[in-house]
Design a protein around this motif. Structure first.
Motif, PDB file in Angstrom:
ATOM      1  N   PHE A   1       0.838  -1.207   0.000  1.00  0.00           N
ATOM      2  CA  PHE A   1       0.000   0.000   0.000  1.00  0.00           C
ATOM      3  C   PHE A   1       0.870   1.253   0.000  1.00  0.00           C
ATOM      4  O   PHE A   1       0.633   2.189  -0.774  1.00  0.00           O
ATOM      5  CB  PHE A   1      -0.918  -0.012   1.223  1.00  0.00           C
ATOM      6  CG  PHE A   1      -1.738   1.238   1.376  1.00  0.00           C
ATOM      7  CD1 PHE A   1      -2.765   1.518   0.493  1.00  0.00           C
ATOM      8  CD2 PHE A   1      -1.480   2.138   2.400  1.00  0.00           C
ATOM      9  CE1 PHE A   1      -3.523   2.676   0.622  1.00  0.00           C
ATOM     10  CE2 PHE A   1      -2.223   3.299   2.540  1.00  0.00           C
ATOM     11  CZ  PHE A   1      -3.253   3.565   1.645  1.00  0.00           C
ATOM     12  N   PHE A   2       1.903   1.267   0.847  1.00  0.00           N
ATOM     13  CA  PHE A   2       2.769   2.446   0.911  1.00  0.00           C
ATOM     14  C   PHE A   2       3.601   2.587  -0.371  1.00  0.00           C
ATOM     15  O   PHE A   2       3.877   3.708  -0.816  1.00  0.00           O
ATOM     16  CB  PHE A   2       3.673   2.381   2.141  1.00  0.00           C
ATOM     17  CG  PHE A   2       3.055   2.990   3.367  1.00  0.00           C
ATOM     18  CD1 PHE A   2       3.451   4.223   3.819  1.00  0.00           C
ATOM     19  CD2 PHE A   2       2.046   2.323   4.048  1.00  0.00           C
ATOM     20  CE1 PHE A   2       2.873   4.804   4.937  1.00  0.00           C
ATOM     21  CE2 PHE A   2       1.456   2.881   5.172  1.00  0.00           C
ATOM     22  CZ  PHE A   2       1.868   4.132   5.618  1.00  0.00           C
TER      23      PHE A   2
ATOM     24  N   PHE B   1       2.562   1.734  -3.286  1.00  0.00           N
ATOM     25  CA  PHE B   1       1.596   2.266  -4.247  1.00  0.00           C
ATOM     26  C   PHE B   1       1.409   3.769  -4.051  1.00  0.00           C
ATOM     27  O   PHE B   1       1.361   4.540  -5.017  1.00  0.00           O
ATOM     28  CB  PHE B   1       0.268   1.538  -4.093  1.00  0.00           C
ATOM     29  CG  PHE B   1      -0.837   2.070  -4.960  1.00  0.00           C
ATOM     30  CD1 PHE B   1      -0.847   1.813  -6.323  1.00  0.00           C
ATOM     31  CD2 PHE B   1      -1.856   2.826  -4.422  1.00  0.00           C
ATOM     32  CE1 PHE B   1      -1.859   2.303  -7.135  1.00  0.00           C
ATOM     33  CE2 PHE B   1      -2.868   3.327  -5.222  1.00  0.00           C
ATOM     34  CZ  PHE B   1      -2.876   3.058  -6.580  1.00  0.00           C
ATOM     35  N   LEU B   2       1.313   4.197  -2.776  1.00  0.00           N
ATOM     36  CA  LEU B   2       1.195   5.625  -2.490  1.00  0.00           C
ATOM     37  C   LEU B   2       2.417   6.381  -3.002  1.00  0.00           C
ATOM     38  O   LEU B   2       2.308   7.465  -3.581  1.00  0.00           O
ATOM     39  CB  LEU B   2       1.063   5.860  -0.979  1.00  0.00           C
ATOM     40  CG  LEU B   2      -0.277   5.544  -0.319  1.00  0.00           C
ATOM     41  CD1 LEU B   2      -0.202   5.854   1.163  1.00  0.00           C
ATOM     42  CD2 LEU B   2      -1.406   6.335  -0.970  1.00  0.00           C
ATOM     43  N   GLY B   3       3.600   5.791  -2.769  1.00  0.00           N
ATOM     44  CA  GLY B   3       4.828   6.424  -3.224  1.00  0.00           C
ATOM     45  C   GLY B   3       4.880   6.571  -4.726  1.00  0.00           C
ATOM     46  O   GLY B   3       5.318   7.596  -5.256  1.00  0.00           O
ATOM     47  N   SER B   4       4.401   5.562  -5.451  1.00  0.00           N
ATOM     48  CA  SER B   4       4.404   5.634  -6.917  1.00  0.00           C
ATOM     49  C   SER B   4       3.486   6.752  -7.396  1.00  0.00           C
ATOM     50  O   SER B   4       3.786   7.439  -8.374  1.00  0.00           O
ATOM     51  CB  SER B   4       3.968   4.300  -7.512  1.00  0.00           C
ATOM     52  OG  SER B   4       2.610   4.003  -7.184  1.00  0.00           O
ATOM     53  N   GLY B   5       2.364   6.953  -6.685  1.00  0.00           N
ATOM     54  CA  GLY B   5       1.451   8.035  -7.041  1.00  0.00           C
ATOM     55  C   GLY B   5       2.066   9.399  -6.804  1.00  0.00           C
ATOM     56  O   GLY B   5       1.933  10.316  -7.617  1.00  0.00           O
ATOM     57  N   LEU B   6       2.774   9.538  -5.687  1.00  0.00           N
ATOM     58  CA  LEU B   6       3.416  10.815  -5.374  1.00  0.00           C
ATOM     59  C   LEU B   6       4.493  11.162  -6.393  1.00  0.00           C
ATOM     60  O   LEU B   6       4.638  12.309  -6.814  1.00  0.00           O
ATOM     61  CB  LEU B   6       4.043  10.765  -3.975  1.00  0.00           C
ATOM     62  CG  LEU B   6       3.074  10.783  -2.785  1.00  0.00           C
ATOM     63  CD1 LEU B   6       3.834  10.571  -1.492  1.00  0.00           C
ATOM     64  CD2 LEU B   6       2.314  12.111  -2.746  1.00  0.00           C
TER      65      LEU B   6
ATOM     66  N   MET C   1       7.771   3.274   0.822  1.00  0.00           N
ATOM     67  CA  MET C   1       7.152   4.327   0.024  1.00  0.00           C
ATOM     68  C   MET C   1       8.149   4.908  -0.972  1.00  0.00           C
ATOM     69  O   MET C   1       7.795   5.231  -2.110  1.00  0.00           O
ATOM     70  CB  MET C   1       6.615   5.438   0.933  1.00  0.00           C
ATOM     71  CG  MET C   1       5.825   6.510   0.203  1.00  0.00           C
ATOM     72  SD  MET C   1       5.238   7.833   1.285  1.00  0.00           S
ATOM     73  CE  MET C   1       3.949   6.960   2.198  1.00  0.00           C
ATOM     74  N   SER C   2       9.412   5.038  -0.550  1.00  0.00           N
ATOM     75  CA  SER C   2      10.423   5.610  -1.440  1.00  0.00           C
ATOM     76  C   SER C   2      10.772   4.671  -2.590  1.00  0.00           C
ATOM     77  O   SER C   2      11.387   5.088  -3.562  1.00  0.00           O
ATOM     78  CB  SER C   2      11.693   5.950  -0.648  1.00  0.00           C
ATOM     79  OG  SER C   2      12.370   4.779  -0.225  1.00  0.00           O
TER      80      SER C   2
ATOM     81  N   LEU D   1       4.291  -0.797  -5.938  1.00  0.00           N
ATOM     82  CA  LEU D   1       3.516  -1.694  -5.077  1.00  0.00           C
ATOM     83  C   LEU D   1       4.307  -2.955  -4.736  1.00  0.00           C
ATOM     84  O   LEU D   1       4.427  -3.329  -3.572  1.00  0.00           O
ATOM     85  CB  LEU D   1       2.197  -2.032  -5.779  1.00  0.00           C
ATOM     86  CG  LEU D   1       1.167  -2.874  -5.026  1.00  0.00           C
ATOM     87  CD1 LEU D   1      -0.243  -2.494  -5.475  1.00  0.00           C
ATOM     88  CD2 LEU D   1       1.376  -4.365  -5.257  1.00  0.00           C
TER      89      LEU D   1
END
Length: 230
Positions: free
Chosen positions: A67-68, A70-75, A163-164, A168
């Protein structure tokens, strides 16, 4: 993602296991001594229950890491890859340094970060207690899966690294390797609870582990700065 990142996650999990023994020792002890007497008398059967607990816990880490990631890829797609990747990597390095200082008993600032997860843990706590009287491997696995959400600065620092990673699958792999690194300590704690509780409290053990984790954090900072310069 390079293999060195996964190796780092594995070693941090192994060394950070001192923190796991201190923070999760009560949980592991309760699980161990909450098992039926006939299970406690068999080291082999107890080990299988401990494996079920920890496989559930590691799976929860991998899912959160995914999940994190995936969030990192979005950012990273918002403002470009490099600046955000460097910032996240630097943050992960700083958290690892803070964690190392905490493990060594030199600074307790990381405790503040753990408080952010307390509200979520309070919601999960009744569900965890429901499975505290474990009678089979399925219940042990579920207990372990819920246990993985226990607020922990060590986990949070690795989630920033996940995240970095910017993906995913990469985030899941980082947390999987981290979880595998924590496995030996918590398995031994579960089977030999009294001995490893005393060992985890030894000042020299905590300081060696803390110093090593802090050095890994400094390496992360150096790598992030080198990436920025290049």
């Amino acid at each position: 993602m390079s293999e060195s990142v996964l190796v780092t996650a594995l070693i941090v999990g192994l060394l950070g296991g001192v923190h796991c023994l201190g923070m999760c020792g009560g949980v592991v002890g309760a699980l161990t001594f909450g098992l039926k007497a006939d299970i406690q008398r068999s080291r082999f059967r107890m080990l299988k229950f401990q494996l079920a607990y920890n496989l559930g816990r590691i799976l929860s880490y991998a899912l959160i890491g995914a999940f994190f990631g995936f969030l990192g890829s979005g950012l990273m797609t918002l403002d470009g890859l490099l600046p955000i990747q460097v910032s996240l990597q630097m943050l992960a390095g700083l958290l690892m340094v803070a964690l190392g200082l905490y493990l060594g008993g030199w600074w307790n600032g990381i405790v503040v970060i753990e408080r952010f997860g307390q509200s979520l843990w309070e919601k999960l706590k009744p569900k965890v207690q429901k499975y505290s009287m474990v009678e089979n491997y399925t219940q042990a696995w579920i207990y372990g899966f819920l246990w993985g959400w226990l607020p922990c600065g060590l986990v949070y620092s690795m989630l920033i690294m996940a995240m970095s990673s910017g993906g995913l699958l990469d985030g899941a792999l980082i947390m999987l390797f981290f979880g595998l690194g924590t496995l030996p300590n918590l398995l031994l704690m579960g089977v030999f609870a009294f001995y490893f509780t005393r060992l985890a409290r030894a000042v020299w053990v905590r300081r060696i582990a803390g110093l090593t984790v802090a050095l890994f954090g400094l390496w992360e900072l150096y790598s992030a700065l080198a990436l920025r310069v290049n």
